[in-house]
Every structure is written in C-alpha cells, then in structure tokens.
Design an enzyme around this catalytic site. Structure first.
Site, PDB file in Angstrom:
ATOM      1  N   LYS A  54      46.681  37.506  28.051  1.00  0.00           N
ATOM      2  CA  LYS A  54      46.018  38.632  27.928  1.00  0.00           C
ATOM      3  C   LYS A  54      46.748  39.885  28.415  1.00  0.00           C
ATOM      4  O   LYS A  54      46.693  40.949  27.692  1.00  0.00           O
ATOM      5  CB  LYS A  54      44.601  38.724  28.868  1.00  0.00           C
ATOM      6  CG  LYS A  54      43.631  37.666  28.222  1.00  0.00           C
ATOM      7  CD  LYS A  54      42.357  37.398  29.349  1.00  0.00           C
ATOM      8  CE  LYS A  54      41.560  36.579  28.564  1.00  0.00           C
ATOM      9  NZ  LYS A  54      40.502  36.015  29.647  1.00  0.00           N
ATOM     10  N   GLN A  98      38.122  36.944  35.619  1.00  0.00           N
ATOM     11  CA  GLN A  98      38.510  35.711  35.026  1.00  0.00           C
ATOM     12  C   GLN A  98      37.668  34.571  35.651  1.00  0.00           C
ATOM     13  O   GLN A  98      37.502  34.391  36.926  1.00  0.00           O
ATOM     14  CB  GLN A  98      39.928  35.337  34.991  1.00  0.00           C
ATOM     15  CG  GLN A  98      40.371  34.045  34.493  1.00  0.00           C
ATOM     16  CD  GLN A  98      40.163  34.068  32.862  1.00  0.00           C
ATOM     17  OE1 GLN A  98      40.727  35.129  32.236  1.00  0.00           O
ATOM     18  NE2 GLN A  98      39.561  33.166  32.485  1.00  0.00           N
ATOM     19  N   ASP A 121      34.103  42.045  28.818  1.00  0.00           N
ATOM     20  CA  ASP A 121      33.501  40.737  28.559  1.00  0.00           C
ATOM     21  C   ASP A 121      32.051  40.619  27.943  1.00  0.00           C
ATOM     22  O   ASP A 121      31.707  39.570  27.653  1.00  0.00           O
ATOM     23  CB  ASP A 121      33.679  39.899  29.692  1.00  0.00           C
ATOM     24  CG  ASP A 121      34.895  38.900  29.693  1.00  0.00           C
ATOM     25  OD1 ASP A 121      35.410  38.613  28.572  1.00  0.00           O
ATOM     26  OD2 ASP A 121      35.111  38.212  30.783  1.00  0.00           O
TER      27      ASP A 121
END
Ligand code: NAD
Length: 300
Positions: A54, A98, A121
């Site tokens: 990422k 994460q 997200d």
C-alpha cells in the site's frame, strides 16, 4: 464457450494511472498533496506485506504515505490517541487501520474512532449507513473494485440478477449494497443458504467472497454469466515441488471459465483492484475535504 478473462491487473494499472494524473493536477492547481496514513498493530506477516505494498503504490501515485507501526501489546487507548492525531492532521486525508487487530482491541470501536471523512476503507458505521441509504459515502475498496470491473464490462447493470456469496461487512454486504445501488436484483447467499448451486444458476452476475478454495463449480454457473472471484486461498501445490503452494479463488476457475461469459482470475483479478481503489478513495477523500470536485468514475 470460453469466458473472457477479465484482466484486473491491467484495469488496476489504468485506475492507478488516472489517480496519479489527478494527484498531479491537485498539486499543480491547488498545491495539495493527498496523504494516506496506514496503521499496523503487531507483526502479522500477511498484514506487513499488504502495508508495504500500500505504501509503495501510494508513493508511486504521487501521494504522501505515512506508516505507523505499533507493537502487538499496544494499549487500545494509545491506538485511539494516534487515530485522534491523524484525524486532526491536515496533511492526512485517508486513514487505514490494517485488520485484523490484536485480540485485546475492540475492532468496531477503533474503526468508529476514525473520522468518517478520512475513512478510506469505508468501514465506519456512518459510511456503512450512508452507502445503505444511497448517500455519498466512502465505499469499501474491494467491492468498489468489483463494481468498477462490472460497470466497465456491462455499462448499465440495471435489472441484472446478481448473487453475492458471503455476507461479511468487508466484502459481501457492501457488495450487495453497491449492486442494489446500480439497480440489480440482488440475492445474498451465505453459509446457511439452501441449494446454493440453484441460487447461483439464476444469476447474471456472481460475486464469490467466501474464503473456500474452488467451491463454486462451473456447473452452478448460468451460461454467459459474469463471475467475479474475490476469494484468495492458498493451497498445497505438490506439482511445483515439495512444500510449495499456489493461490486459488473461491471459484473453480477451469470449469467456470468454460461456462461463464466473463470471469476474473486469481491472482490477477480482484486483488490488484483493491489497492487501486484505496488510492482512488484517498484522492476522493482529499477532494471532498477540500471542497473540490471529485474526479469522475473513481467512486460508486
Ligand atoms: P469472511 O470469512 O468474513 O466471510 C465469509 C462469508 O462466506 C461468510 O459470510 C459466510 O456466511 C460465507 N460462507 C462460508 N461458508 C460458506 C458456504 N459453504 N456457502 C456459502 N457461503 C459461505 O470472509 P471475507 O473477509 O468476506 O473474505 C472472503 C474471501 O475474500 C477470503 O478468501 C478473503 O481472503 C478474500 N478477500 C479478498 C480481497 C481482495 O482484495 N481480493 C479482499 C478481502 C477479502
């Protein structure tokens, strides 16, 4: 009949390229550089690989990447304090924590501490609610990538019958909402669904997000249907040598490709689209935060 193989790698590269161009324009015209902060708690090897990837793609797209690595035994209050600082930081437009988090942390509380405007997200309860009610939301990256591929392939999805296999908050549920938003007739199948093959057989679009290697068979697929395989499963591959493994999806690719009209491979299908959509979401968040028009075609 042999299905068209949807090249997620090439499509993702195209999306990343578009994001890069828009980032360059933001910098040149407004002096703004989008910034993505990724928070990793603990040393889970798969998460470390994802976070590194990422960060690399964020920088390649011309954005700023901020990585925060915390030890596995970090108290939840410390993580919440970091999120608060990132919420307030004007250089940060996207925040991603994460998952999975270590067992002592309340995942929902952590996600809901992220500013909804920076929730790239799309897991914050407010964004989930906005998506469900057809309002402007931050949309989860993997389902967004699937939707982009489907729109690219079919244009208008209106009236198509879609089955989403899997009802997770990360993939299944938001995928179903997005397909509903595009006026598909949506069925959500899950571990308790009766006659899954029969349910799948009726669908023009099949999205498999189960986590069971090669579960969906070719004979379940309606001839000509589009199959989007979200699953990423590692299985033994003795043919490659002792102890070797390979990645497969939730769909039995070989048999499904003989029946489907189009199908995503694993790897090289949905996977690359997820990171491309994370970059797209960071750009979208940055534009919204600064009250600038959003680039077209990069969100739902
Ligand atoms: P999850 O475990 O949270 O959810 C799995 C879902 O599958 C559940 O809702 C369950 O009801 C359903 N299910 C389980 N067994 C079933 C069965 N026999 N029949 C029908 N439904 C069944 O998983 P998830 O987070 O949604 O991920 C699903 C898969 O997608 C995994 O393989 C994961 O690795 C992969 N994934 C890929 C990406 C990507 O970027 N490509 C992103 C997220 C997840």
């Amino acid at each position: 009949m042999s299905a068209r193989i949807i090249d997620g790698k090439a499509f993702a590269a195209e999306i990343r390229g578009r994001v890069g161009e828009e980032v360059a324009r933001l910098k040149a015209e407004h002096g703004i550089t989008p910034g993505l902060a990724v928070v990793l708690v603990g040393e889970d090897p798969a998460s470390q690989v994802y976070v590194r990837s990422k960060g690399r793609h964020t920088i390649e797209a011309g954005m700023n990447s901020y990585e925060h690595k915390l030890p596995a035994d970090t108290p939840e209050a410390e993580l919440l304090a970091l999120i608060e600082r990132l919420n307030e930081d004007p250089a940060v437009h996207g925040i991603l924590v994460q998952l999975p988090l270590p067992g002592h942390m309340d995942e929902a509380a952590v996600i809901n501490a992220i500013s909804p405007a920076k929730d790239v997200d799309g897991f914050h309860i407010l964004n989930v609610g906005r998506l469900a009610t057809g309002q402007k939301a931050m949309v989860p990256c993997t389902p967004l990538g699937c939707l982009m591929m489907l729109r690219d392939l079919h244009g208008d999805l209106s009236g198509m019958g879609a089955v989403v296999i899997g009802r997770s908050n990360i993939v299944g549920k938001p995928m179903a909402q997005l397909l509903l938003g595009d006026s598909c007739t949506v069925t959500i199948a899950h571990s308790r669904t009766r006659d899954l093959p029969g349910v799948v057989k009726r669908a023009d679009i099949v999205v498999a997000a189960v986590g069971r290697p090669e579960m969906v068979k070719g004979e379940w697929i309606k001839p000509g249907a589009t199959v989007i395989d979200v699953g990423i499963n590692r299985i033994p591959a003795p043919e490659k040598g002792e102890g070797k493994t390979r990645l497969v999806g939730d769909v039995d690719f070989e048999s499904a490709a003989k029946v489907a009209g189009a199908i995503t491979p694993v790897p090289g299908g949905v996977g690359p689209m997820t990171i491309a959509c994370l970059l797209a979401n960071t750009l979208t968040a940055c534009c919204r935060i600064h009250g600038l028009p959003e680039p077209e075609g990069l969100t739902a």
